[in-house]
Design a protein around this motif. Sequence first.
Motif, PDB file in Angstrom:
ATOM      1  N   MET A  62       0.836  -1.397  -0.122  1.00 35.07           N
ATOM      2  CA  MET A  62      -0.094   0.111  -0.040  1.00 35.07           C
ATOM      3  C   MET A  62       0.904   1.187  -0.006  1.00 35.07           C
ATOM      4  SD  MET A  62      -3.278   1.122   2.306  1.00 35.07           S
ATOM      5  CE  MET A  62      -2.090   1.536   4.022  1.00 35.07           C
ATOM      6  N   THR A  63       2.017   1.549   0.849  1.00 32.76           N
ATOM      7  CA  THR A  63       2.592   2.586   0.974  1.00 32.76           C
ATOM      8  C   THR A  63       3.666   2.802  -0.268  1.00 32.76           C
ATOM      9  OG1 THR A  63       4.088   1.729   2.391  1.00 32.76           O
ATOM     10  CG2 THR A  63       2.279   2.886   3.275  1.00 32.76           C
ATOM     11  N   GLY A  64       3.706   1.623  -1.282  1.00 35.97           N
ATOM     12  CA  GLY A  64       4.873   1.750  -2.305  1.00 35.97           C
ATOM     13  C   GLY A  64       5.574   0.485  -2.394  1.00 35.97           C
ATOM     14  N   VAL A  65       6.167   0.246  -3.361  1.00 36.49           N
ATOM     15  CA  VAL A  65       7.156  -1.076  -3.412  1.00 36.49           C
ATOM     16  C   VAL A  65       8.638  -0.514  -2.649  1.00 36.49           C
ATOM     17  CG1 VAL A  65       6.413  -1.499  -5.707  1.00 36.49           C
ATOM     18  CG2 VAL A  65       8.349  -0.225  -5.686  1.00 36.49           C
ATOM     19  N   PRO A  66       8.862  -1.580  -2.146  1.00 41.77           N
ATOM     20  CA  PRO A  66      10.318  -1.247  -0.950  1.00 41.77           C
ATOM     21  C   PRO A  66      11.306  -0.540  -1.916  1.00 41.77           C
ATOM     22  CG  PRO A  66       9.706  -3.371  -0.901  1.00 41.77           C
ATOM     23  CD  PRO A  66       8.660  -2.848  -2.109  1.00 41.77           C
ATOM     24  N   GLU A  67      11.617  -0.792  -3.179  1.00 44.07           N
ATOM     25  CA  GLU A  67      12.666  -0.229  -4.076  1.00 44.07           C
ATOM     26  C   GLU A  67      12.413   1.286  -4.012  1.00 44.07           C
ATOM     27  OE1 GLU A  67      10.851  -2.697  -4.808  1.00 44.07           O
ATOM     28  OE2 GLU A  67      11.299  -3.261  -6.891  1.00 44.07           O
ATOM     29  N   LEU A  68      11.107   1.645  -4.259  1.00 44.37           N
ATOM     30  CA  LEU A  68      11.025   3.081  -4.407  1.00 44.37           C
ATOM     31  C   LEU A  68      10.991   3.811  -3.066  1.00 44.37           C
ATOM     32  CD1 LEU A  68      10.627   5.709  -5.847  1.00 44.37           C
ATOM     33  CD2 LEU A  68       7.810   5.011  -5.966  1.00 44.37           C
ATOM     34  N   ARG A  69      10.397   3.104  -2.083  1.00 49.80           N
ATOM     35  CA  ARG A  69      10.481   3.694  -0.574  1.00 49.80           C
ATOM     36  C   ARG A  69      11.772   3.863  -0.170  1.00 49.80           C
ATOM     37  NH1 ARG A  69       8.371   0.401   2.728  1.00 49.80           N
ATOM     38  NH2 ARG A  69       7.281  -0.954   1.261  1.00 49.80           N
ATOM     39  N   ASN A  70      12.726   3.099  -0.605  1.00 45.69           N
ATOM     40  CA  ASN A  70      14.078   3.287  -0.248  1.00 45.69           C
ATOM     41  C   ASN A  70      14.768   4.491  -1.052  1.00 45.69           C
ATOM     42  OD1 ASN A  70      14.122   0.878   1.580  1.00 45.69           O
ATOM     43  ND2 ASN A  70      14.822  -0.465  -0.175  1.00 45.69           N
ATOM     44  N   ALA A  71      14.355   4.452  -2.213  1.00 43.03           N
ATOM     45  CA  ALA A  71      14.841   5.557  -3.216  1.00 43.03           C
ATOM     46  C   ALA A  71      14.516   6.841  -2.688  1.00 43.03           C
ATOM     47  CB  ALA A  71      14.569   5.298  -4.669  1.00 43.03           C
ATOM     48  N   VAL A  72      13.287   7.074  -2.207  1.00 42.59           N
ATOM     49  CA  VAL A  72      12.736   8.329  -1.682  1.00 42.59           C
ATOM     50  C   VAL A  72      13.624   8.776  -0.310  1.00 42.59           C
ATOM     51  CG1 VAL A  72      11.007   9.196  -0.601  1.00 42.59           C
ATOM     52  CG2 VAL A  72      10.494   7.966  -2.887  1.00 42.59           C
ATOM     53  N   ALA A  73      13.839   7.619   0.424  1.00 41.08           N
ATOM     54  CA  ALA A  73      14.593   7.828   1.730  1.00 41.08           C
ATOM     55  C   ALA A  73      15.792   8.404   1.220  1.00 41.08           C
ATOM     56  CB  ALA A  73      14.395   6.599   2.428  1.00 41.08           C
ATOM     57  N   ASN A  87      10.566   2.521   5.730  1.00 35.26           N
ATOM     58  CA  ASN A  87       9.426   1.518   5.916  1.00 35.26           C
ATOM     59  C   ASN A  87       8.360   2.186   6.853  1.00 35.26           C
ATOM     60  OD1 ASN A  87      10.695  -0.526   4.874  1.00 35.26           O
ATOM     61  ND2 ASN A  87      11.996  -0.831   6.523  1.00 35.26           N
ATOM     62  N   ALA A  88       8.686   3.490   7.419  1.00 36.92           N
ATOM     63  CA  ALA A  88       7.577   4.211   8.202  1.00 36.92           C
ATOM     64  C   ALA A  88       7.274   5.632   8.107  1.00 36.92           C
ATOM     65  CB  ALA A  88       8.331   4.052   9.589  1.00 36.92           C
ATOM     66  N   GLU A  89       8.294   6.121   6.806  1.00 32.99           N
ATOM     67  CA  GLU A  89       8.114   7.628   7.100  1.00 32.99           C
ATOM     68  C   GLU A  89       8.070   7.773   5.341  1.00 32.99           C
ATOM     69  OE1 GLU A  89      10.119   9.564  10.568  1.00 32.99           O
ATOM     70  OE2 GLU A  89      11.385   8.905   9.240  1.00 32.99           O
ATOM     71  N   VAL A  90       7.645   6.923   4.590  1.00 29.13           N
ATOM     72  CA  VAL A  90       7.299   7.372   2.961  1.00 29.13           C
ATOM     73  C   VAL A  90       6.134   6.819   2.647  1.00 29.13           C
ATOM     74  CG1 VAL A  90       8.252   6.934   0.610  1.00 29.13           C
ATOM     75  CG2 VAL A  90       9.713   7.430   2.551  1.00 29.13           C
ATOM     76  N   VAL A  91       5.320   7.612   1.937  1.00 26.78           N
ATOM     77  CA  VAL A  91       4.076   7.143   1.158  1.00 26.78           C
ATOM     78  C   VAL A  91       4.087   7.385  -0.060  1.00 26.78           C
ATOM     79  CG1 VAL A  91       1.611   6.937   1.149  1.00 26.78           C
ATOM     80  CG2 VAL A  91       2.679   7.047   3.344  1.00 26.78           C
ATOM     81  N   VAL A  92       3.972   6.369  -1.056  1.00 24.40           N
ATOM     82  CA  VAL A  92       3.940   6.697  -2.593  1.00 24.40           C
ATOM     83  C   VAL A  92       2.349   6.709  -3.040  1.00 24.40           C
ATOM     84  CG1 VAL A  92       4.469   5.634  -4.662  1.00 24.40           C
ATOM     85  CG2 VAL A  92       6.045   5.259  -2.816  1.00 24.40           C
ATOM     86  N   GLN A 270       6.353   2.656 -10.408  1.00 26.13           N
ATOM     87  CA  GLN A 270       7.229   2.973  -9.129  1.00 26.13           C
ATOM     88  C   GLN A 270       8.421   2.483  -9.305  1.00 26.13           C
ATOM     89  OE1 GLN A 270       5.386   2.157  -5.242  1.00 26.13           O
ATOM     90  NE2 GLN A 270       3.447   1.592  -6.073  1.00 26.13           N
ATOM     91  N   ARG A 271       8.581   1.422 -10.146  1.00 27.26           N
ATOM     92  CA  ARG A 271       9.917   0.478 -10.165  1.00 27.26           C
ATOM     93  C   ARG A 271      10.848   1.308 -11.098  1.00 27.26           C
ATOM     94  NH1 ARG A 271       6.913  -4.453  -9.366  1.00 27.26           N
ATOM     95  NH2 ARG A 271       7.565  -5.019  -7.378  1.00 27.26           N
ATOM     96  N   GLY A 272      10.404   2.011 -12.286  1.00 23.73           N
ATOM     97  CA  GLY A 272      10.779   3.039 -13.057  1.00 23.73           C
ATOM     98  C   GLY A 272      11.463   4.131 -12.262  1.00 23.73           C
ATOM     99  N   VAL A 273      10.502   4.903 -11.452  1.00 20.51           N
ATOM    100  CA  VAL A 273      11.007   5.930 -10.457  1.00 20.51           C
ATOM    101  C   VAL A 273      11.971   5.684  -9.467  1.00 20.51           C
ATOM    102  CG1 VAL A 273      10.124   7.795  -9.036  1.00 20.51           C
ATOM    103  CG2 VAL A 273       8.495   7.027 -10.978  1.00 20.51           C
ATOM    104  N   ALA A 274      12.095   4.454  -9.031  1.00 21.38           N
ATOM    105  CA  ALA A 274      13.093   4.163  -8.071  1.00 21.38           C
ATOM    106  C   ALA A 274      14.604   4.128  -8.730  1.00 21.38           C
ATOM    107  CB  ALA A 274      12.698   2.629  -7.753  1.00 21.38           C
ATOM    108  N   VAL A 275      14.405   3.738 -10.161  1.00 20.09           N
ATOM    109  CA  VAL A 275      15.832   3.864 -10.768  1.00 20.09           C
ATOM    110  C   VAL A 275      16.238   5.288 -11.095  1.00 20.09           C
ATOM    111  CG1 VAL A 275      16.757   3.470 -13.076  1.00 20.09           C
ATOM    112  CG2 VAL A 275      15.474   1.735 -12.161  1.00 20.09           C
ATOM    113  N   GLY A 276      15.096   6.212 -11.329  1.00 14.02           N
ATOM    114  CA  GLY A 276      15.321   7.543 -11.598  1.00 14.02           C
ATOM    115  C   GLY A 276      15.784   8.305 -10.218  1.00 14.02           C
TER     116      GLY A 276
END
Length: 397
Positions: A62-73, A87-92, A270-276
């Motif tokens: 629900m809050t986003g794929v782990p790759e993207l949440r890690n990339a946002v952090a 894991n606790a402070e990102v919502v996609v 989301q997986r594309g944005v994680a790469v970006g």
Amino acid sequence: MRPQNALLSATGTTIFTVMSALANQHQAINLGQGFPDYDGPDDVVRAAADALLDGRNQYPPMTGVPELRNAVAAHNGRFYGLEVDPNAEVVVTSGATEAITACLMAVLNPGDECVLIEPLYDTYLPVVKLLGAVPKLVRLSPPNWELPRAELAAAFGPKTKAILFNTPMNPTGKVFTAAELAFIADLIARHDCYAICDEVYEHLTFDGWKHIPLMTLPGMRERCMRIGSAGKTFSLTGWKVGYITCDRSLAPNVAKAHQNLTFTTPPNLQRGVAVGLVKDDAYFAGLSSHLQQKRDRLAAGLARLGFGVLETKGTYFITTDVRPLGWNGDDVSFCRTLTEEAKVTAIPVTAFYASEDAPSHYARFAFCKGDALLDEALARMERWLAARGSRPVAAAG
Ligand code: PMP
Ligand code: GLN
């Protein structure tokens, strides 16, 4: 039939859709709605395409794929020194548009006051009102769009729950300064409020202007919900992938809002944005220098044609004063006539104001377009202006 929802019934179709439809109808060059006419980075698009074909097409977390949440952090740490728990402070979310609504939903109760700054993005006011909250508007004035500090302070009171504001700011191109942010932060802390920070243009700043997230100021880490958008950061506006960074105390309510709006966002995108988001610094520097050249090209051309060109420190947009052209009608008639006759489309800036008493002689042009298209738009406007001579045009019509 019984009346439908009163607020939505009273809300018009967004100006961006209206002007894009008019542009299509007249085969005009569309410098209205802010979208690039070039594609985003190949590796980002390729990663999303590959992700479509690898069999992972069911509901993502629900809050986003782990790759993207890690990339946002990681992106928060790299650019702003913010330490964020993926894991606790990102919502996609499905675009910054959803993120804005989700953050407002997370904190506002009916009757709460929410401070908004005009000119404002078109979804802010309807959403605040739909939630039953009370908007408190503070207006920036052209040409410099300085923050009227006394008025802002007066807009905060015992019922203020949140401020929603946008830096770098659409349509003004303003980038809030450290001093302005400190002033806002002080008000937020003193009134025990939250901030919804629309930072979709965070990487689109020019001339050495640096975007500063309010969240990085002392005391603001727990109070801010910081919103980014892949649409702007990767020139992929149709993807509608947004990301919220906020304290772990706010994230659960933000996630519950998202749960009730869309629940999840397409996993391949989301997986594309994680790469970006983990691309090298050269990508982010190149994005702003590329756009700065386009800003310079369009700004110089518009000034040569006689527009009053306001300064743009960030975003996709240049605001122009149309009065020096001899136009004595309003911005809506200007943008309509420009589309119909010159075959170039811009956005009337009154669309970014809540009330009738807005300044009505500004038109917004988007410069996120190929150079040849910008040149052609300028050539069309030059021919149009030449054909009209220097006579005040509205009087003729
Ligand atoms: N906020 C601002 C200030 C914008 O200009 C836009 C336009 N893209 C958005 C939010 C919405 O972003 P998204 O397309 O990611 O929903
Ligand atoms: N953000 C874009 C703009 O300001 C438009 C987004 C939309 O069309 N809703 O032009």
